[in-house]
Every structure is written in C-alpha cells, then in structure tokens.
Design an enzyme around this catalytic site. Structure first.
Site, mmCIF file in Angstrom:
data_model
loop_
_atom_site.group_PDB
_atom_site.id
_atom_site.type_symbol
_atom_site.label_atom_id
_atom_site.label_comp_id
_atom_site.label_asym_id
_atom_site.label_seq_id
_atom_site.Cartn_x
_atom_site.Cartn_y
_atom_site.Cartn_z
ATOM 1 N N SER A 97 0.825 -1.206 0.000
ATOM 2 C CA SER A 97 0.000 0.000 0.000
ATOM 3 C C SER A 97 0.864 1.264 0.000
ATOM 4 C CB SER A 97 -0.955 -0.019 1.185
ATOM 5 O OG SER A 97 -1.857 1.066 1.131
ATOM 6 N N ASP A 240 -6.934 1.397 -2.892
ATOM 7 C CA ASP A 240 -8.149 1.050 -2.148
ATOM 8 C C ASP A 240 -8.635 2.234 -1.307
ATOM 9 O OD1 ASP A 240 -6.082 0.970 -0.317
ATOM 10 O OD2 ASP A 240 -6.649 -0.943 0.576
#
Length: 461
Positions: A97, A240
């Site tokens: 991420s 996300d």
C-alpha cells in the site's frame, strides 16, 4: 526466518530481510493448508519486488494443490472483485500500500472476499509457514484471468451515465496502479482527465503515494488550480483509498466525504443502513437520517466494518481514513466507486464540491485526527473519562472513549501498535468551541502523560 511481517490484518515487511521469495512460497503453501482453497486469484501492485514475490507465492499455492488465477498488475479491490465475481475460494494481493518502497506485503481474503485476519486464520497461516509442509500429490496449475472488462462494467453500474456531464477532473495516481483503471474508464465517461504522476513506477519518483501526508498533496492541489478542474482525486499505491480536493485545490477531510457518499447512496437506494466509525459521527448521522437511512456505529478497521456491514446488510460503510465500503462490492472497500459517485453528484446538482462540503464543515466543524505519544495510553483514557464523566450526556467504548455533550463531543482511542493516542473533536456549528475543547484536551493529555506525584488534581477542565 523472521515472521514478524505477520500483522493483525495483513502481512507487511521489508524486502528481503522480513519478506522474500522463500517466505512467500511458504505462505502460499500454508494458505492452502489452512483455508483448503482450491481456486485462488493472485495479483500484485507496482512495487519492484512484487512480481518476484507473487511468482514465489504462486509456486507455493500450486505446490499445495491450488489452481492460481493470476491477474497480474492490479489494485487490491480487483482481488476483492475477482474473488467474489468469479466465485473463487480466495484471493491474495501482493502489496504494501503506502509503506516505503523497500517494503512489501500481502492482503488475504477467503470466499466471498471475506477478510482473513489474525482472528480467523492469519495466525494459523503464519504458524504453517514456519513448518516444512509437504507438497500435494496433484499440484495446481497457473491460469491467466482478465478481470478488467467485468470490473469496469461493475464500476460504471454505480452511476447513472445519462446524468453525467463534461467535467474536468485531476487524477493523481501517485505512480501507483490507479492510472490504468482511469485509462480503462475514460472511453465510457464524458470527463476530461488531467493526469498527474499517472504512469505506474515502482521506484516512486514522486514519493511514496500516500495523500494523507500533507507534503504529498501539493501536486494535486496545484494541478486543480492550473487546469481549472471541478475536483481532484489522489490515490494510494494499491488504490483502495481515494482522497478528494475541491475546485479550489483544498484537501477535503475524509469525514465529510463519508457523509456525502452516504447521502448520495441512500438517495439511490431509498434508504438502508450505513456503517461508520466512531471517531467523528454527527455529520454522518444527520445526513443519513435526512436521507431515510439508519446510521450504525462500528469499531474502526476494515475487518470490523466489513463484518458489521454483513451483519446489518448495510448499503454503504465509510471511515474518515478514506476507506469506503459497498454492499454490492462484496461489502469491500473501493477507491474507484467513491469518486464516480461524487462526480455524479456534481453533475446532478450543478453545485461545486466546495459548496457541498462547506455547508457540512460549518454545521459540524471538526479537529481532524491528532496523535500524541504518551507513556501509558490506557491510564490517560481512564483519567480523561473521569474528568469529563459528570458533564457527559453519553459515553461509549465501542472504540476507545467517545463522550458527547450538548454542543460538542470527542473520541479518544489507542493505537494498536504504538504508545499513541488519537484524538478527534467536533462541535455543533461552533468552530471556536471545537478549537477550545481540542486545546483543553491536548493540554490535559500532556499533563496526564507526564504526571507529577501528588499533582494529578491539577488537571482541570
């Protein structure tokens, strides 16, 4: 090997000392041994180490007897989508991420894209990876799976395309994977995209994509102003999470986006339940109630939000940290659906994003999350509760300490991983009161974290 890369909700560690190809292969074998999965979708983000780690993971999955459906470079939400849409047994995303570029990790789900965390299998996978698990008699196979078409079609299903009008939108992928999805959506939308840091690049030439860091916001903000755009959107590496900027280039706190999306979604569905985190709540509650919905508070964190959404069959869930969850997206979080809904709202209302947000900021001004390092977080929380208990109209401990008063409220919670407490304060239409209460709480926290023997009583309201 060092298995400290296993965290509460995922796997994250430095490459190669904390996560490497050998460990990835072991993790793949352990995943099959623990879950019994026979069909597993695997994808990876733009980090330079991701293809190698994904390849080793695939080898472990196949050695344990599972068929691997590889979708290559993608975002975490495409693993969620593929697992659910194609009714596979599970999915694994190789990503770290927004962590530094020398890190990598994995996010795991089971059937229906249900998250796998430390309380439902991740700890067992860690333990299994430390053993020399035998190969299956019949190894699995590697297949390629193209999810782009069905995924794009699904995303477009959230908006009424006949109501969309030409808009100029700044999109900042941060050299992560979001740019490829924007390119796939572009032919189907009337929007003009002004693209910033658009090409995937695992060297992160413009810094690690994390728009929560203030120093990472200027590129998007300046591009909005330079292009006279209706809004700006920035994503983290595996997209996300998405972050919004209004037409003035101003960064919009995620709290107000939760309320906007809840309102937009409930207008479409004619009602339903909305899950929200307990840090800041009044704006969300008011908008949800006005749109004939029911607001349900949940503990912060994707595993908790997703579980509560399933229990309540909620249409939407949102966290102020920029995670947004959708029932029709297997109750999972998406960084693409939110901006489509906001763009639709701008087109339908004819309003600017700043006008939509300013009214909510004025109604419920908030401090934003403030972190403080303390010696003993639990002692500080207990003491703060004691100080304010007499005047509180309500107290709950859904996640840390939430206390409400007639005109203001606060939430104070501990970090799961470090001696830090996180404070959020909001008021009913009174910016000055919110700031005064925030300053008072921070002063009290500072005094409580450095107690002077016999002088605890000096902490005052």
């Amino acid at each position: 090997m060092d298995f400290k890369c296993f965290k509460a909700y995922d796997i994250r560690g430095r490459v190669p000392d904390q996560l490497n190809a050998e460990m990835a292969e072991r993790i793949g074998k352990a995943y099959v041994a623990v879950t019994g999965a026979r069909k597993v979708v695997v994808g990876y983000d733009i980090r330079l180490s991701s293809p190698q780690i994904a390849d080793a993971l695939n080898q472990g999955l196949m050695a344990a007897g599972a068929d691997v459906y590889s979708i290559g470079l993608c975002g975490t939400e495409q693993i969620y989508f593929a697992t659910s849409h194609f009714q596979l047994d599970g999915g694994i995303m190789v990503t770290a991420s927004h962590n530094p570029k020398d890190y990598n990790g994995m996010k795991m789900v089971g059937p229906g894209a249900r998250p796998i965390s430390s309380d439902n299998g991740l700890t067992d996978i860690r333990d299994g990876a430390q053993d020399d698990l035998p190969d299956a008699a019949d190894p699995g196979t590697l297949k390629s799976l193209d999810v782009t078409g069905p995924y794009v079609e699904h995303l477009l299903g959230y908006v009424d395309r006949t109501s969309l009008k030409p808009l100029r939108i700044v999109v900042n992928a941060g050299n992560g994977g979001a740019g490829e999805v924007i390119d796939a959506l572009e032919p189907h939308l009337p929007f003009e995209f002004y693209k910033v840091h658009h090409k995937p690049d695992g060297t992160f030439p413009n810094g690690v994509p994390n728009p929560l860091l203030k120093e990472n916001r200027s590129a998007t903000s300046m591009a909005v102003l330079a292009s006279d755009a209706a809004m700006g959107i920035a994503w983290d590496g595996d997209y996300d999470r998405c972050f919004f900027f209004d037409e003035k280039g101003r960064f919009i706190e995620g709290y107000y986006i939760v309320g906007l999306l809840a309102d937009q979604f409930l207008r479409k569905s004619g009602g339903g339940k909305v899950i929200h985190d307990p840090r800041l709540v009044w704006n969300t509650r008011e908008l949800v109630s006005s749109a004939r919905g029911v607001a349900v508070e949940s503990k912060t964190g994707h595993a908790f939000i997703k579980q509560r959404m399933r229990e309540e069959d909620a249409v939407y869930g949102g966290e102020m940290s920029a995670h947004h969850y959708f029932r029709d997206f297997a109750y999972c979080d998406s960084g693409m659906i939110p901006w489509l809904l906001v763009a639709e709202r701008l087109c339908q209302s004819g309003q600017t994003l700043s006008s939509l947000i300013d009214a909510r900021i004025e109604a419920f001004p908030a401090s934003g999350e403030i972190n403080r390092t303390v010696d003993d977080p639990s002692v500080v929380l207990e003491a703060i509760e004691g100080i304010y208990l007499r005047d509180a109209m309500s107290v709950n401990h859904i996640d840390g300490l939430s206390m409400e008063f007639e005109h203001w409220r606060f939430n104070l919670r501990m970090s799961n991983t470090e001696p830090v407490i996180r404070l959020n304060v909001e008021s009913r239409g009174d910016q000055t009161l919110m700031e005064e209460r925030t300053e008072a709480l921070l002063r009290q926290i500072e005094q409580l974290s450095e107690p002077i023997p016999g002088h605890r009583e000096a902490v005052t309201l």
